[in-house]
Each structure stands twice: as C-alpha cells, then as structure tokens.
Write an enzyme that holds these catalytic residues in place. Structure first.
Site, PDB file in Angstrom:
ATOM      1  N   SER A 115      57.724 -83.169  -4.166  1.00 53.18           N
ATOM      2  CA  SER A 115      58.700 -83.016  -5.246  1.00 53.18           C
ATOM      3  C   SER A 115      58.622 -84.247  -6.137  1.00 53.18           C
ATOM      4  O   SER A 115      58.400 -85.367  -5.645  1.00 53.18           O
ATOM      5  CB  SER A 115      60.108 -82.918  -4.636  1.00 53.18           C
ATOM      6  OG  SER A 115      61.083 -83.154  -5.639  1.00 53.18           O
ATOM      7  N   SER A 116      58.819 -84.025  -7.435  1.00 53.80           N
ATOM      8  CA  SER A 116      58.810 -85.166  -8.360  1.00 53.80           C
ATOM      9  C   SER A 116      59.933 -86.135  -8.003  1.00 53.80           C
ATOM     10  O   SER A 116      59.849 -87.331  -8.271  1.00 53.80           O
ATOM     11  CB  SER A 116      58.996 -84.678  -9.799  1.00 53.80           C
ATOM     12  OG  SER A 116      58.064 -83.670 -10.106  1.00 53.80           O
ATOM     13  N   HIS A 144      52.641 -83.286  -9.220  1.00 50.99           N
ATOM     14  CA  HIS A 144      52.189 -83.558  -7.852  1.00 50.99           C
ATOM     15  C   HIS A 144      51.310 -82.393  -7.403  1.00 50.99           C
ATOM     16  O   HIS A 144      51.114 -81.426  -8.174  1.00 50.99           O
ATOM     17  CB  HIS A 144      53.382 -83.792  -6.924  1.00 50.99           C
ATOM     18  CG  HIS A 144      54.414 -82.714  -6.969  1.00 50.99           C
ATOM     19  ND1 HIS A 144      54.208 -81.442  -6.481  1.00 50.99           N
ATOM     20  CD2 HIS A 144      55.672 -82.693  -7.492  1.00 50.99           C
ATOM     21  CE1 HIS A 144      55.279 -80.704  -6.659  1.00 50.99           C
ATOM     22  NE2 HIS A 144      56.192 -81.419  -7.286  1.00 50.99           N
ATOM     23  N   GLU A 145      50.850 -82.435  -6.163  1.00 47.68           N
ATOM     24  CA  GLU A 145      49.899 -81.413  -5.694  1.00 47.68           C
ATOM     25  C   GLU A 145      50.482 -79.997  -5.742  1.00 47.68           C
ATOM     26  O   GLU A 145      49.742 -79.020  -5.816  1.00 47.68           O
ATOM     27  CB  GLU A 145      49.401 -81.706  -4.266  1.00 47.68           C
ATOM     28  CG  GLU A 145      48.379 -82.813  -4.177  1.00 47.68           C
ATOM     29  CD  GLU A 145      49.037 -84.180  -4.026  1.00 47.68           C
ATOM     30  OE1 GLU A 145      50.229 -84.341  -4.404  1.00 47.68           O
ATOM     31  OE2 GLU A 145      48.360 -85.089  -3.520  1.00 47.68           O
ATOM     32  N   GLY A 146      51.817 -79.879  -5.659  1.00 46.31           N
ATOM     33  CA  GLY A 146      52.435 -78.554  -5.765  1.00 46.31           C
ATOM     34  C   GLY A 146      52.112 -77.925  -7.117  1.00 46.31           C
ATOM     35  O   GLY A 146      51.706 -76.763  -7.210  1.00 46.31           O
ATOM     36  N   HIS A 147      52.275 -78.720  -8.185  1.00 50.45           N
ATOM     37  CA  HIS A 147      51.957 -78.209  -9.529  1.00 50.45           C
ATOM     38  C   HIS A 147      50.459 -77.878  -9.638  1.00 50.45           C
ATOM     39  O   HIS A 147      50.085 -76.866 -10.225  1.00 50.45           O
ATOM     40  CB  HIS A 147      52.290 -79.263 -10.601  1.00 50.45           C
ATOM     41  CG  HIS A 147      53.741 -79.648 -10.652  1.00 50.45           C
ATOM     42  ND1 HIS A 147      54.188 -80.916 -10.342  1.00 50.45           N
ATOM     43  CD2 HIS A 147      54.839 -78.937 -10.979  1.00 50.45           C
ATOM     44  CE1 HIS A 147      55.501 -80.968 -10.497  1.00 50.45           C
ATOM     45  NE2 HIS A 147      55.926 -79.784 -10.867  1.00 50.45           N
ATOM     46  N   GLY A 185      56.695 -72.323  -7.736  1.00 47.61           N
ATOM     47  CA  GLY A 185      56.575 -72.695  -6.327  1.00 47.61           C
ATOM     48  C   GLY A 185      57.741 -72.171  -5.507  1.00 47.61           C
ATOM     49  O   GLY A 185      58.878 -72.068  -5.999  1.00 47.61           O
ATOM     50  N   GLN A 186      57.438 -71.867  -4.240  1.00 47.22           N
ATOM     51  CA  GLN A 186      58.452 -71.310  -3.347  1.00 47.22           C
ATOM     52  C   GLN A 186      59.431 -72.362  -2.838  1.00 47.22           C
ATOM     53  O   GLN A 186      60.440 -72.024  -2.257  1.00 47.22           O
ATOM     54  CB  GLN A 186      57.765 -70.639  -2.169  1.00 47.22           C
ATOM     55  CG  GLN A 186      58.354 -69.300  -1.852  1.00 47.22           C
ATOM     56  CD  GLN A 186      57.388 -68.411  -1.086  1.00 47.22           C
ATOM     57  OE1 GLN A 186      56.919 -67.405  -1.594  1.00 47.22           O
ATOM     58  NE2 GLN A 186      57.099 -68.794   0.121  1.00 47.22           N
ATOM     59  N   GLN A 245      69.286 -77.545 -18.143  1.00 46.96           N
ATOM     60  CA  GLN A 245      69.480 -77.243 -16.717  1.00 46.96           C
ATOM     61  C   GLN A 245      70.053 -78.417 -15.925  1.00 46.96           C
ATOM     62  O   GLN A 245      70.122 -78.359 -14.703  1.00 46.96           O
ATOM     63  CB  GLN A 245      68.180 -76.729 -16.104  1.00 46.96           C
ATOM     64  CG  GLN A 245      67.056 -77.757 -15.979  1.00 46.96           C
ATOM     65  CD  GLN A 245      65.757 -77.103 -15.532  1.00 46.96           C
ATOM     66  OE1 GLN A 245      65.097 -76.399 -16.288  1.00 46.96           O
ATOM     67  NE2 GLN A 245      65.373 -77.339 -14.282  1.00 46.96           N
TER      68      GLN A 245
HETATM   69  O1  PAF Z   1      60.980 -75.936 -11.541  1.00 44.14           O
HETATM   70  C1  PAF Z   1      61.012 -76.636 -12.587  1.00 44.14           C
HETATM   71  O2  PAF Z   1      60.315 -77.647 -12.708  1.00 44.14           O
HETATM   72  C2  PAF Z   1      61.934 -76.228 -13.731  1.00 44.14           C
HETATM   73  O3  PAF Z   1      63.121 -75.703 -13.259  1.00 44.14           O
HETATM   74  C3  PAF Z   1      61.251 -75.253 -14.708  1.00 44.14           C
HETATM   75  C4  PAF Z   1      60.920 -73.924 -14.062  1.00 44.14           C
HETATM   76  C5  PAF Z   1      59.989 -75.884 -15.268  1.00 44.14           C
HETATM   77  C6  PAF Z   1      62.202 -74.955 -15.883  1.00 44.14           C
HETATM   78  O4  PAF Z   1      62.554 -76.117 -16.563  1.00 44.14           O
END
Ligand code: PAF
Length: 278
Positions: free
Chosen positions: A185-186, A34-37, A147-148, A61
């Site tokens: 957010s995704s 998304h635009e954040g990335h 991102g913050q 994770q």
């Molecule tokens: O913020 C995310 O998308 C994930 O936690 C990251 C930093 C890519 C690690 O998998």
C-alpha cells in the site's frame, strides 16, 4: 510513454487510439506506485492494445481530517516505474482540470457504503465513484483494473458499472504482498519501524479467522484475540460479510476484512473465500 495533463489532450489520444482499432485498459491510481499497481498494469497490457494509468490524488474521496495533504506524491518516480512496466500514457490532471466547477449532480454508493470503510469514512466511496465515473468516460476504456485489497471499493465500482451500464468491464487484481504478508500500500510508508514489524500480524490474524469461519467458528473473535496486546494500532473494524453484496447473510463467497488505525497510517486488509451458508 506520454504524460498527459489535460482532458483535451487525453481525448485526442483516445480518439486516435480508438480510431486505429486499439482497445484501452485503464489503471486508476493515486500514484506513489508499488508492485500492486504494476501487477495491474501487467494484467492490462496482456488484455489491451494500449494502457493508460491515471495518477490523481482525488480530493473528493478524502474527509476533512484525513491525509489528503500529506498523501505521498512523487510523479517522477511514478513515471519511471509506469514506463518500465509498459504503460503507454499517464493521465495526471490537476484538481482544477478534473473538477472545474462544483458538481451539480452527485453519485452515491448507497447501502454498499454503510459497512466496513464506508461506515468509518462518510462520503469516501461517493468521492471514489465521482472520479472513477469521470475517468471511465474520459478514457473510453474497454477494461479497468482494480486491486482486491480495496475489496469494498471494487464491489461498489462493479455495482455502479452494472447498475448504470457503463460500457467497460472491471477486472480484479489479486492483492500483492510483502514477503512477510503485509499487503502493499502507498500508505505503508507512514508506518514507524515498530508498527512495520506489527503490520504483518493483520494478515496472520485474517488467515486464522478464515480457518475459523470455514470450520463454522466465529472468525471475528479469533482475529481480535490474536491481535489483542500484539499491535499498538487501534482496531477500527473486523467483519465477516458476503462478497460482493457485503451483506450479513453469507452463502458462498465471503469477505473477512479488517482496518487498523496506527499512529499515521490506517491499514486495511481482507481475505475473500468460500464458506457454507449460515
Ligand atoms: O484505489 C485508489 O487508489 C483510488 O481510490 C482510485 C480508484 C484511484 C480513485 O481515486
């Protein structure tokens, strides 16, 4: 733009790139861009000779009852968007490529993970550090971009880099928002229409809470009261802590953070601002 799936090919690209004197900026993602990335890619492009974006839905994770299987994935769409933004390389490994064997050594996020999302998602940040440490080594990045919106993640990664002298600098990107204030957010795609209408209230509530904190009032009750009866989701936490230390004693930078569990999406948001000591 190249898409690389193996560590061997990535290492060859890194060697060639470093050999020609270029710096490398890394934008780690789990895809469904998304635009954040894209704003992180823009920042990385401005500061580095080459930009590599990792796209990897990191199983380490996700907790056993979390959304690993249904996390949104669309590599073709991501490739288009990343290329348009000027990314040089996408690194999109399989889980077997990243984790060919059970790790013997683990990395722990420690006490920074005892609050906020870390307290609700045991092991989550250890899994983030596991993949991020590998990505830092594999890409030999000079700078990595986060991102913050994921402020706790950012603080924990900054801490790992400082504690263990990782040879790169961590760069922070501002939270990118929809016009109505909802943080991009995704996971926003999981929201029902009704929940999508409620979601911007989180940011509105945080703004009121920020004002309260600056005036010396209790921000947590202000946020809670504002949302009470106005959202269908369940509040997971609302907390005011110091930033980036994430401690109760606040002098200077503070974070007011919220997590709300909607039916299929868990949304997080925060504001970071300056308050006088308490
Ligand atoms: O913020 C995310 O998308 C994930 O936690 C990251 C930093 C890519 C690690 O998998």
């Amino acid at each position: 733009m190249r898409t690389i799936e193996t560590i061997q090919e990535l290492k060859a690209w890194v060697k060639e790139t470093k050999g020609s004197g270029e710096t490398i900026g890394l934008v780690p993602t789990m895809g469904f861009l998304h635009e954040g990335h894209i704003s992180l890619v823009n920042k990385a492009k401005a500061e580095n000779g080459r930009v590599v974006m990792s796209i990897f839905v990191n199983p380490a994770q996700f907790g056993p009852n979390e959304d690993f299987d249904r996390y949104p994935r669309d590599l073709e769409r991501d490739q288009r968007l990343a290329e348009q933004a000027g990314t040089d390389v996408i690194f999109a490994p399989s889980a077997e490529e990243m984790y060919p064997r059970e790790s013997q050594i683990s990395i722990s996020a420690g006490a920074l993970a005892d609050v906020l999302c870390g307290a609700k998602r045991p092991g989550h940040f250890d899994g983030v550090l596991k993949v991020v440490a590998k990505l830092f080594h594999l890409t030999e990045a000079d700078r990595a971009y986060f991102g913050q919106k994921d402020a706790q993640q950012l603080a924990i990664i900054e801490s790992m880099v400082e504690d263990y002298n990782f040879p790169l600098s961590i760069r922070r990107g501002e939270t990118v928002r929809e016009e109505d204030g909802l943080a991009k957010s995704s996971r926003n795609v999981y929201l029902s229409e009704a929940e999508r209408r409620e979601a911007p209230l989180l940011q509105q509530a945080l703004q009121l809470g920020k004002q309260a904190a600056i005036e010396g009032r209790d921000p947590v009750s202000v946020v809670r009261q504002y949302l009470d009866g106005r959202i269908s989701g369940e509040i997971d936490y609302i907390e005011l802590l110091s930033y980036p230390a994430l401690a109760k004693e606040i002098e200077g930078e503070a974070i007011l953070a919220i997590a709300v569990q909607f039916e299929k999406a868990r949304l997080i948001d925060n504001l970071i601002f300056h308050v006088k000591g308490n």
